[in-house]
Design a protein around this motif. Structure first.
Motif, mmCIF file in Angstrom:
data_model
loop_
_atom_site.group_PDB
_atom_site.id
_atom_site.type_symbol
_atom_site.label_atom_id
_atom_site.label_comp_id
_atom_site.label_asym_id
_atom_site.label_seq_id
_atom_site.Cartn_x
_atom_site.Cartn_y
_atom_site.Cartn_z
ATOM 1 N N GLN A 247 0.818 -1.215 0.000
ATOM 2 C CA GLN A 247 0.000 0.000 0.000
ATOM 3 C C GLN A 247 0.855 1.271 0.000
ATOM 4 O OE1 GLN A 247 -2.711 0.201 3.309
ATOM 5 N NE2 GLN A 247 -3.552 2.169 2.692
ATOM 6 N N HIS A 248 1.959 1.266 0.741
ATOM 7 C CA HIS A 248 2.716 2.499 0.948
ATOM 8 C C HIS A 248 4.114 2.521 0.344
ATOM 9 C CE1 HIS A 248 -0.346 3.993 3.645
ATOM 10 N NE2 HIS A 248 -0.300 2.872 4.328
ATOM 11 N N LEU A 249 4.742 1.368 0.207
ATOM 12 C CA LEU A 249 6.145 1.329 -0.219
ATOM 13 C C LEU A 249 6.363 0.316 -1.334
ATOM 14 C CD1 LEU A 249 7.838 1.342 3.313
ATOM 15 C CD2 LEU A 249 7.581 3.278 1.766
ATOM 16 N N LYS A 250 5.653 0.488 -2.414
ATOM 17 C CA LYS A 250 5.719 -0.487 -3.514
ATOM 18 C C LYS A 250 7.128 -0.679 -4.059
ATOM 19 C CE LYS A 250 1.011 0.344 -4.876
ATOM 20 N NZ LYS A 250 0.130 1.111 -5.710
ATOM 21 N N ASN A 251 7.926 0.384 -4.074
ATOM 22 C CA ASN A 251 9.261 0.301 -4.665
ATOM 23 C C ASN A 251 10.356 -0.078 -3.675
ATOM 24 O OD1 ASN A 251 8.214 1.049 -7.166
ATOM 25 N ND2 ASN A 251 8.407 3.217 -6.690
ATOM 26 N N ALA A 252 10.006 -0.300 -2.437
ATOM 27 C CA ALA A 252 11.002 -0.689 -1.434
ATOM 28 C C ALA A 252 11.407 -2.142 -1.664
ATOM 29 C CB ALA A 252 10.426 -0.516 -0.032
ATOM 30 N N HIS B 47 6.881 1.506 11.556
ATOM 31 C CA HIS B 47 8.233 1.900 11.971
ATOM 32 C C HIS B 47 9.280 1.011 11.296
ATOM 33 C CE1 HIS B 47 11.109 3.617 14.958
ATOM 34 N NE2 HIS B 47 11.739 2.472 14.706
ATOM 35 N N GLU B 48 9.060 -0.290 11.346
ATOM 36 C CA GLU B 48 10.034 -1.216 10.757
ATOM 37 C C GLU B 48 10.039 -1.133 9.237
ATOM 38 O OE1 GLU B 48 12.281 -2.314 12.646
ATOM 39 O OE2 GLU B 48 11.180 -1.769 14.453
ATOM 40 N N LEU B 49 8.889 -0.933 8.622
ATOM 41 C CA LEU B 49 8.844 -0.764 7.163
ATOM 42 C C LEU B 49 9.589 0.498 6.732
ATOM 43 C CD1 LEU B 49 5.182 -1.784 6.236
ATOM 44 C CD2 LEU B 49 7.291 -2.948 5.533
ATOM 45 N N ALA B 50 9.476 1.560 7.505
ATOM 46 C CA ALA B 50 10.171 2.806 7.169
ATOM 47 C C ALA B 50 11.685 2.587 7.115
ATOM 48 C CB ALA B 50 9.803 3.900 8.161
ATOM 49 N N LYS C 258 13.554 2.027 3.760
ATOM 50 C CA LYS C 258 13.989 3.194 2.961
ATOM 51 C C LYS C 258 14.955 4.090 3.723
ATOM 52 C CE LYS C 258 10.910 3.469 -0.687
ATOM 53 N NZ LYS C 258 11.104 4.036 -1.977
ATOM 54 N N GLU C 259 14.742 4.259 5.022
ATOM 55 C CA GLU C 259 15.564 5.155 5.843
ATOM 56 C C GLU C 259 16.121 4.371 7.025
ATOM 57 O OE1 GLU C 259 16.442 8.314 5.377
ATOM 58 O OE2 GLU C 259 15.239 8.543 3.561
ATOM 59 N N LEU C 260 17.421 4.204 7.075
ATOM 60 C CA LEU C 260 18.016 3.411 8.148
ATOM 61 C C LEU C 260 18.034 4.148 9.479
ATOM 62 C CD1 LEU C 260 20.971 1.682 6.290
ATOM 63 C CD2 LEU C 260 18.710 0.774 6.834
ATOM 64 N N ASP C 261 18.276 5.452 9.448
ATOM 65 C CA ASP C 261 18.396 6.229 10.682
ATOM 66 C C ASP C 261 17.068 6.847 11.090
ATOM 67 O OD1 ASP C 261 21.159 5.742 10.820
ATOM 68 O OD2 ASP C 261 21.565 7.417 9.455
ATOM 69 N N HIS C 262 16.960 7.140 12.376
ATOM 70 C CA HIS C 262 15.784 7.836 12.895
ATOM 71 C C HIS C 262 15.991 9.339 12.686
ATOM 72 C CE1 HIS C 262 15.384 4.104 15.491
ATOM 73 N NE2 HIS C 262 14.325 4.114 14.717
ATOM 74 N N ASN C 263 15.828 9.771 11.460
ATOM 75 C CA ASN C 263 16.018 11.174 11.128
ATOM 76 C C ASN C 263 14.699 11.781 10.654
ATOM 77 O OD1 ASN C 263 15.698 10.187 8.515
ATOM 78 N ND2 ASN C 263 17.899 10.118 8.126
ATOM 79 N N LYS C 264 14.764 13.014 10.205
ATOM 80 C CA LYS C 264 13.546 13.707 9.783
ATOM 81 C C LYS C 264 12.839 12.957 8.647
ATOM 82 C CE LYS C 264 11.851 18.239 8.421
ATOM 83 N NZ LYS C 264 12.207 19.643 8.143
ATOM 84 N N PHE D 145 12.933 9.815 8.000
ATOM 85 C CA PHE D 145 12.351 8.589 8.551
ATOM 86 C C PHE D 145 10.970 8.870 9.151
ATOM 87 C CE2 PHE D 145 11.519 5.917 12.236
ATOM 88 C CZ PHE D 145 11.633 4.648 11.688
ATOM 89 N N TYR D 146 10.894 9.896 9.998
ATOM 90 C CA TYR D 146 9.615 10.201 10.648
ATOM 91 C C TYR D 146 8.596 10.772 9.665
ATOM 92 C CZ TYR D 146 11.622 8.855 15.046
ATOM 93 O OH TYR D 146 12.193 8.110 16.050
ATOM 94 N N GLN D 147 9.034 11.447 8.633
ATOM 95 C CA GLN D 147 8.105 11.893 7.583
ATOM 96 C C GLN D 147 7.509 10.692 6.864
ATOM 97 O OE1 GLN D 147 10.590 14.571 5.297
ATOM 98 N NE2 GLN D 147 9.719 16.368 6.317
ATOM 99 N N LEU D 148 8.320 9.678 6.614
ATOM 100 C CA LEU D 148 7.833 8.457 5.982
ATOM 101 C C LEU D 148 6.842 7.728 6.899
ATOM 102 C CD1 LEU D 148 7.927 6.553 3.573
ATOM 103 C CD2 LEU D 148 10.008 5.537 4.540
ATOM 104 N N CYS D 149 7.146 7.687 8.188
ATOM 105 C CA CYS D 149 6.227 7.060 9.150
ATOM 106 C C CYS D 149 4.872 7.767 9.146
ATOM 107 C CB CYS D 149 6.821 7.077 10.554
ATOM 108 S SG CYS D 149 8.181 5.918 10.807
ATOM 109 N N THR D 150 4.875 9.095 9.157
ATOM 110 C CA THR D 150 3.603 9.837 9.181
ATOM 111 C C THR D 150 2.896 9.787 7.833
ATOM 112 O OG1 THR D 150 4.746 11.931 8.824
ATOM 113 C CG2 THR D 150 4.207 11.350 11.097
#
Length: 173
Positions: free
Chosen positions: A57-62, A121-124, A127-133, A135-140
């Motif tokens: 649904q959210h990360l087809k290209n991951a 959180h784990e799916l994010a 694409k983003e390994l670190d807990h950075n901006k 990463f949290y934008q992807l989570c939201t």
């Protein structure tokens, strides 16, 4: 008053509200009202299907996920509620990386919103390994209420560690 280890990064005003609910022995009741349901994703196979559907649904290209399971060895004390790993193996003359997501077994008995937050959180991390901006934008992006759910999950973990708590189900409080 004792520190709330899961909530230390949050403002003191929020921590004080949680302490007040604890003092009144109403924290479990508060959580049960906000999150009355328990999800039905009980097996590793069902968890894999659940994670795959969210990824689609959210990360087809991951990158694809090879394994998803509940893991009883994940330790809440070390803040490992979920885990993403990439295991590299040599197969023939090629190196293959297998992606895994592990979710702490305590989430088998949790509200569906908490399971979804951990999975997002784990799916994010695909694409983003670190807990950075980013990463949290992807989570939201995947879960608009992500930050509220993360806070509530930390409150839930606080409640689970209270000495007088029956940890089987917060609806029993």
């Amino acid at each position: 008053m004792a520190p709330l280890k899961y909530l230390q990064a949050y403002p003191v005003t929020l921590q004080d509200k949680v302490r007040e609910l604890i003092a009144q022995e109403r924290l479990g009741e508060h959580l049960a009202k906000r999150y009355p349901d328990r999800h039905e994703v009980q097996s590793d196979k069902a968890l894999y299907a659940y994670v795959a559907a969210l990824k689609q649904q959210h990360l087809k290209n991951a990158p694809g996920i090879d394994k998803v399971l509940y893991d009883a060895r994940l330790d809440v004390l070390r803040n490992a509620l979920g885990l993403h790993t990439a295991i590299s193996r040599v197969q023939g003359g090629r190196l293959k990386a297998k992606k895994e997501i592990r979710v702490a077994s305590l989430f088998k008995a949790a509200a569906p919103e908490f399971l979804q937050m951990i999975v997002v959180h784990e799916l994010a991390h695909l694409k983003e390994l670190d807990h950075n901006k980013a990463f949290y934008q992807l989570c939201t992006y995947m879960l608009p209420d992500y930050h509220q759910l993360e806070f509530d999950l930390r409150v839930y973990l606080t409640w689970r560690e209270l000495p007088s708590t029956d940890h089987t189900d917060m609806r029993e409080r």
